[in-house]
Design a protein around this motif. Structure first.
Motif, PDB file in Angstrom:
ATOM      1  N   VAL A 242      16.894  61.754  38.013  1.00 30.45           N
ATOM      2  CA  VAL A 242      15.927  62.177  36.987  1.00 30.45           C
ATOM      3  C   VAL A 242      15.360  60.934  36.312  1.00 30.45           C
ATOM      4  O   VAL A 242      16.076  59.951  36.130  1.00 30.45           O
TER       5      VAL A 242
ATOM      6  N   LYS B 173      19.518  73.635  36.801  1.00 30.97           N
ATOM      7  CA  LYS B 173      20.102  72.894  37.912  1.00 30.97           C
ATOM      8  C   LYS B 173      21.368  72.144  37.488  1.00 30.97           C
ATOM      9  O   LYS B 173      22.367  72.113  38.203  1.00 30.97           O
TER      10      LYS B 173
ATOM     11  N   GLU C 230       9.833  69.361  35.706  1.00 32.61           N
ATOM     12  CA  GLU C 230      11.091  69.149  36.406  1.00 32.61           C
ATOM     13  C   GLU C 230      11.216  67.685  36.822  1.00 32.61           C
ATOM     14  O   GLU C 230      10.233  67.038  37.179  1.00 32.61           O
ATOM     15  N   GLY C 231      12.424  67.176  36.750  1.00 31.21           N
ATOM     16  CA  GLY C 231      12.655  65.802  37.193  1.00 31.21           C
ATOM     17  C   GLY C 231      12.414  64.764  36.127  1.00 31.21           C
ATOM     18  O   GLY C 231      12.428  63.567  36.388  1.00 31.21           O
TER      19      GLY C 231
ATOM     20  N   ASP D 109      15.478  71.891  35.326  1.00 32.40           N
ATOM     21  CA  ASP D 109      16.589  70.945  35.375  1.00 32.40           C
ATOM     22  C   ASP D 109      17.790  71.455  34.585  1.00 32.40           C
ATOM     23  O   ASP D 109      18.937  71.213  34.954  1.00 32.40           O
TER      24      ASP D 109
END
Lengths: 421, 814
Positions: free
Chosen positions: B708, B747, B777-778, B744
């Motif tokens: 990330v 996740k 995301e990320g 995320d």
């Protein structure tokens, strides 16, 4: 007289497209596609059609303004926010003859080169909603709406937007705000919606009855159409007659018909043969009149000369058992409830007028209350943001001009003239 | 030109002006309550009615256009009557609690009621009894509200927020957040200044003073580089509130939450009141004489033993021009070294370097109103409405006036929400995006208006040849069609602007981003004025101009703070490197390895806690001086209140110290100092365009181990490490957090409000998580302000000026 707008509504299937087609529906549409858009506008102008929502603005002129604006897209909105006490004239069209409205809108849209239309429907018309939705679906199915209307290559999409129950959304700019998803409050004019309307684009807002007249003008031609009724503002007119008459209801009659004929010939006269005391000729926001206007032609030209307006053509009849203080108070309760809150005189003033009328009606009126009422009403008249305040003030001023003795009686005797008589 | 007559005076007006505009321009008084210069006409209060000859009705002057030949009367018996009735109606249910209303004395309703005479009280009505609604900084008293709607409209039309609206109808209308919840907004407080009555107030000011006891002084905001004029209201030597005054200053009366509420940092608990010297590991209060003799002695000793270049100094982007100028002279003359720098090295210096490489000029001040009127405005990975809120408003204004606002940004920032097109880019990849635009323009995708004569075209062509729309789409995550659409819009626009921010607090842009942006603009024939990159803090630009940077072979910030052992003594003025700069562990190592650390500051900063000597400095409102904003505009900052404790102005400390060092810098007072500064040669350079190929690569991209990317930045209510001293601003937000996308969060098993450990290649921190759909995301976003979170231990400094985006991994519930 021959019925045009409410033709065939006695048939149980009048709202269905089959019945509508059987009686010659959508023929005007096909005729219109053979004409140039500008010619249709010219025809509407020549027909002398004036807006049926209340203000009586010449429809052809409005269309002309919008079609001259180079901006695209343009929007066509049908104002079906019929929310004024006494007014229910659009309801038979919406519920019994919706395809006439749809046909009128498609022709209008073609004339205006608009590809998107909305019917802004009053929140409290659930039945009309169901009928309109069905009729629109039928029209899509039959190819009178959609990407290629009746094989002409013209595109027009139409849907219903139902209001949430605010009278102010019948005002065209507030209506546009509401369609855009905002809080419905009137906008500053100018710019007018014909130039800067929905989403900033040219927008024509027409009343249901106005749009329902369009197929008629196209099929009859301006010449024959303008022979109906008063040549100064011709056409058929829907009158919704209510209160103290034998047969309340909606009557389609030629424009300019005398009030006497509406009440005594069509609506069956005053209930129980009683004496007529007062008439509101055009819906609650038009000033009340006395029986001496019975021979006045009901149209946009003659009523203003007698101190009132045609408005929506909602005739409210009061006999000698009715307390007019009470009527005035009830009217003011409506305006107070419906004032949008944007401008000071209307927001605060309607509340104060209601307050004073309420105490009069309750037998707590004071000396000077009539003058006070008049003073507030005059402070509202012409000073508010939109015509709602003018309407509220006009009602009070109308009652006080013609029936101040009843108000005086209420103050001095703490009770009704009508009920004590 | 329109000619009309108002009250018998023949006046001229321009097209588009309303009657009220013309009247105001000619000093003709028309009362109004709902009108605001910044907003569209509303026409609600009906006080501004005027008589126009030939018109049946009275007309609302705020919304009636001036027309040729109009004859207007603004004060007639009929108008006076109409206005008086309006006021009477407003007053009927107004609570009339003026004795305890903070607005009394400066209330428009009060003033107008006074002007139009006493109400006859013909109505007696119930007062409203709605409960007061409170929020961290803004108090709402709905009973006093006259429903002019200014707060609602300033919040939406001008600020682009829309936190409040009118709810209900008619008499029952009120102003409220949605569903009558507690106000939760960006707390700019613009609604407070917009309110003509006492319905909205600044909570910290509530019941503090009557308006007529306040003494007002104008000053310049100490936070960002916009340089807004603040009107400070002072009573008995204490600043009680800050207002924006319509039309005043570069901000013309607009203020953000920092400017309006953040002034109370000068009353923060951590203020220093006396000099401190560390003896036996403990900081002890000493006198100024003792402290300065000690510092002078130690510096002289180090200089004698190791030479002057063993000593370095860090200046401040938040102290005045005078302070920084004196620091530069002190270091160069009294110490004799060029080891001198500020935090601009980590941000703004790269902007200036990039601009010099490309346009050939040495400075590129911004123009605050530059976005307005441009056809296309491109914002590159920058949350300008948070870092430079009032500059940010100009982007919204431009959009409102018809500009296409193209926002290239991973986060759903305010500008992204208002964008004409929002391109959600992968963080840190905007250089690739810009190079893609350059290639697109060169590849003839569009017709370039001017012949390109700029040097280095071939190298540029070579350097961008791989940035095809498809490749750019892969690198940036922006769909190819969206990219080409935006490219076409920006390249074919008639006029354009490219804006971003580059700052020590941000880690997703670097010098290549500046080069790429300049290349693109030069290719399109745009001069440096189309590139708008503001300096970050109130005097970043000024400190740079005062020479607080190596002018010769001296060590810069990297050479002093990130090279342990490079210097033996460090003089830190008004800066807290341990909090504001990346790679805190490395900085701490460098600071701990020093023989002598002198910290001169207004408060006990994190860096000060490691110092050998601490010198208390007077703060922003406690001394006179000058700030230079991002436009290069020097603006005087007056002394408004007495200095805290024994603190004195930074420049005085340095002057006194120089004397003790045996180098009298002249018998300097503020005036001679300012004369000297204004005599400094201008530093501009001449334009000489040259393309500077820009290479995009991430130093530390995400990989399997650290999947990330962590982006740092400023948030709306805070600014660097200074604003956390403000009780008011801390009231809104005082705790560190990390924003994480819902994807995320799912996740990695992160809960909203739960604590997680973030691990980078350097260190790890333990921090509260906020799950937010503003974040893609990320990516993680973390504000840099809060010392206790020490998030800058995760990041790293990048001496070559490339973006120092940080790759991290998450360990929830560690």
């Amino acid at each position: 007289m021959e019925r045009f707008l409410l033709k065939n509504i006695d048939s149980p299937d009048s709202a269905g497209i089959g019945e509508y087609l059987r009686t010659g529906g959508y023929a005007s549409l096909k005729k219109a596609f053979g004409m140039e858009p500008a010619d249709i506008i010219a025809e509407v102008k020549a027909a002398g059609l004036r807006g049926r929502g209340g203000a009586g603005f010449p429809t052809g002129m409005k269309w002309d303004f919008a079609s001259r604006d180079p901006k695209f897209p343009k929007y066509l909105i049908c104002n079906a926010d019929e929310g004024e006490p006494g007014t229910f004239k659009d309801r038979p069209i919406l519920e019994k003859n919706p395809h006439l409205l749809i046909e009128g809108m498609v022709i209008s849209a073609y004339a205006l080169k608009s590809e998107r239309g909305y019917i802004y429907l009053r929140g409290e018309y659930p039945h009309a909603r169901a009928v309109l939705d069905k009729a629109i679906a039928e029209a899509y199915e039959a190819g009178f709406l959609g990407g290629d209307v009746a094989g002409s290559g013209f595109r027009f999409d139409l849907s219903v937007h139902q209001g949430a129950g605010a009278y102010i959304c019948g005002e065209e700019t507030a209506l546009i705000d509401s369609i855009e998803g905002r809080r419905g409050q009137p906008r500053i004019k100018p710019p007018f919606p014909v130039n800067v309307g929905a989403w900033g684009k040219p927008t024509v807002v027409n009343n249901v009855e106005t749009l329902a007249n369009i197929p008629l003008i196209v099929s009859m031609g301006a010449g024959r159409y303008s022979e109906i009724g008063n040549p100064e503002c011709p056409g058929p007119k829907l009158f919704s007659v209510s209160c103290c008459v034998e047969r309340p209801g909606v009557y389609e009659l030629p424009m300019g018909i005398p009030l006497r004929e509406i009440i005594y010939e069509h609506a069956g006269g005053v209930r129980g043969g009683r004496e007529l005391k007062a008439v509101i000729p055009g819906g609650i926001s038009t000033p009340v009149l006395t029986p001496d206007v019975l021979d006045c032609p009901m149209d946009f030209v003659n009523l203003p000369k007698r101190g009132s307006m045609l408005g929506s053509g909602a005739v409210m009849v009061f006999d000698d058992t009715v307390c007019l203080v009470r009527v005035c108070w009830r009217a003011m309760r409506f305006f107070e409830h419906e004032s949008c809150g944007k401008c000071t005189p209307c927001r605060e003033g309607t509340g104060w007028m209601r307050n004073i009328l309420e105490r009069m009606e309750g037998g707590f009126g004071r000396d000077g209350d009539i003058e006070l009422l008049q003073d507030i009403a005059r402070s509202i008249m012409g000073k508010t943001f939109c015509p709602l305040g003018d309407g509220a003030a006009g009602v009070v001023l109308g009652f006080l001009r013609n029936f101040s003795d009843e108000f005086m009686y209420h103050i001095t005797n703490k009770k009704c003239l009508a009920e004590s008589g | 030109m329109i000619e009309l007559t108002i009250n018998g005076r023949k006046l001229q007006a321009r097209k588009g002006m309303t009657i009220l505009d013309v009247a105001r321009e000619n000093n003709i008084y028309i009362p109004h309550l709902c009108w605001d210069r910044r907003l569209k006409p509303y026409g609600g209060c009906r006080l501004c009615l005027v008589e126009v000859e030939g018109q049946r009705k009275l007309m609302a002057s705020c919304s009636s256009p001036a027309e040729n030949g109009m004859v207007v009367h603004t004060d007639t018996p009929a108008l006076r009557k109409a206005r008086k009735t309006v006021l009477e109606l407003l007053l009927v249910h107004h609570p009339l609690d003026c004795p305890i209303c903070d607005k009394a004395g400066e209330c428009s309703l009060q003033d107008l009621a006074y002007k139009y005479g006493p109400s006859q009280s013909r109505f007696y009505g119930e007062r409203k009894h709605d409960p007061e609604a409170t929020s961290p900084l803004i108090d709402r008293n709905p009973n006093r509200c006259i429903l002019c709607g200014r707060c609602v409209r300033v919040c939406w039309e001008h600020q682009g927020v829309g936190a409040i609206n009118l709810i209900g109808r008619g008499f029952k209308t009120k102003v409220s957040p949605a569903f009558e919840e507690t106000l939760d907004c960006e707390f700019c407080g613009q609604c407070i200044d917009a309110c003509p009555v006492g319905a909205l107030g600044a909570k910290p000011y509530k019941y503090r003073a009557r308006a007529w006891f306040l003494e007002s002084r104008d000053s310049i905001c100490p936070y960002c580089a916009v340089g807004c004029t603040l009107t400070l209201d002072v009573r008995e030597g204490r600043i009680l509130r800050v207002r924006g005054v319509d039309g005043k200053g570069v901000n013309r009366g607009d203020l953000c939450g920092k400017g309006r509420f953040g002034f109370d940092f000068i009353y923060g608990d951590s203020r220093l009141t006396s000099p401190l010297i560390r003896t036996d590991g403990e900081l002890k209060e000493v006198s100024w004489e003792e402290a300065l003799h000690y510092v002078a002695g130690r510096l002289k000793a180090i200089k004698e033993e190791h030479g002057p270049d063993a000593i370095g100094a860090i200046g401040s982007p938040r102290t005045t021009l005078e302070d920084n100028y004196m620091l530069a002279r002190f270091m160069r003359e009294a110490v004799g070294t060029d080891n001198l720098d500020t935090s601009a090295r980590l941000g703004y210096a790269w902007v200036l370097k990039g601009v010099e490489e490309t346009y050939g000029i040495r400075l590129n001040p911004v123009r605050l109103d530059s976005p307005v009127g441009k056809d296309a405005v491109l914002v590159i990975e920058s949350d300008i409405t948070s870092t430079h809120p009032i500059f940010g408003l100009k982007f919204l204004e431009a959009k409102l006036n018809g500009s296409r606002l193209l926002v290239v940004e991973p986060r759903k920032t305010k500008l992204a929400r208002h964008a004409s097109a929002w391109l959600r880019i992968r963080p840190g990849t905007s250089t690739a995006f810009l190079n893609g635009l350059v290639r697109y323009a060169l590849a003839g995708g569009v017709h370039l208006k001017k012949e390109i004569t700029t040097e280095g075209l071939e190298e540029l062509q070579e350097s961008v040849k791989d940035y095809t729309p498809q490749r750019v789409s892969e690198m940036t995550g922006i769909a190819e069609d969206d990219f080409t659409e935006a490219a076409r819009e920006f390249i074919t626009a008639e006029s354009r602007l490219l804006a971003m921010t580059v700052s020590a607090a941000e880690n997703q842009k670097g010098i290549e981003t500046v080069r790429a942006a300049a290349n693109l603009l030069m290719l399109l024939g745009e001069g440096p004025e189309a590139l708008q990159i503001p300096a970050d803090y109130s005097n970043t630009y000024g400190a740079w101009l005062m020479g607080v940077r190596p002018l010769g072979k001296g060590r810069d910030l990297y050479g002093m703070l990130y090279s342990p052992g490079a210097v033996r003594a460090l003089y830190v003025m008004g800066e807290d490197p341990l909090v504001t700069m990346p790679d805190a562990d490395r900085i701490e190592e460098a600071l701990k390895g020093l023989d002598l650390l002198i910290v001169q500051d207004i408060r006990m900063s994190e860096t000060a806690k490691l110092a050998d000597v601490i010198l208390p400095a007077a703060s922003w409102a406690e001394k006179e001086g000058t700030f230079m904003n991002a436009e290069g505009l020097p603006q005087p900052v007056p002394k408004v209140v007495a200095a805290t404790g024994d603190s004195i102005a930074d420049w005085m400390i340095l002057r006194n110290l120089a004397r003790l060092m045996g180098h009298d810098l002249g018998s300097m007072d503020l005036e001679t100092l300012q004369d000297e500064i204004s005599g400094l040669p201008p530093e501009t350079g001449t334009q000489r365009w040259r393309f500077a190929p820009s290479d995009w690569r991430l130093k530390e991209g995400p990989d399997a181990e650290y999947p990330v990317v962590l982006v740092t930045g400023n948030i709306m209510q805070h600014s660097g490490a200074l604003s956390v001293m403000s009780k008011s601003l801390s009231h809104v937000l005082s705790d560190a957090f990390v924003q994480i996308s819902p994807e995320d969060a799912a996740k990695f098993g992160v809960e909203d409000g739960g604590f997680i450990r973030i691990v980078s290649r350097r260190d790890s921190v333990f921090i509260k998580a906020r799950v937010s759909d503003e974040i893609p995301e990320g990516m993680l976003f973390v504000p840099v302000h809060f010392a206790h979170a020490r998030v800058n231990a995760l990041t790293f400094a990048s001496p070559d000026g490339t973006a120092h985006l940080t790759a991290v991994r998450l360990e929830p519930k560690a």
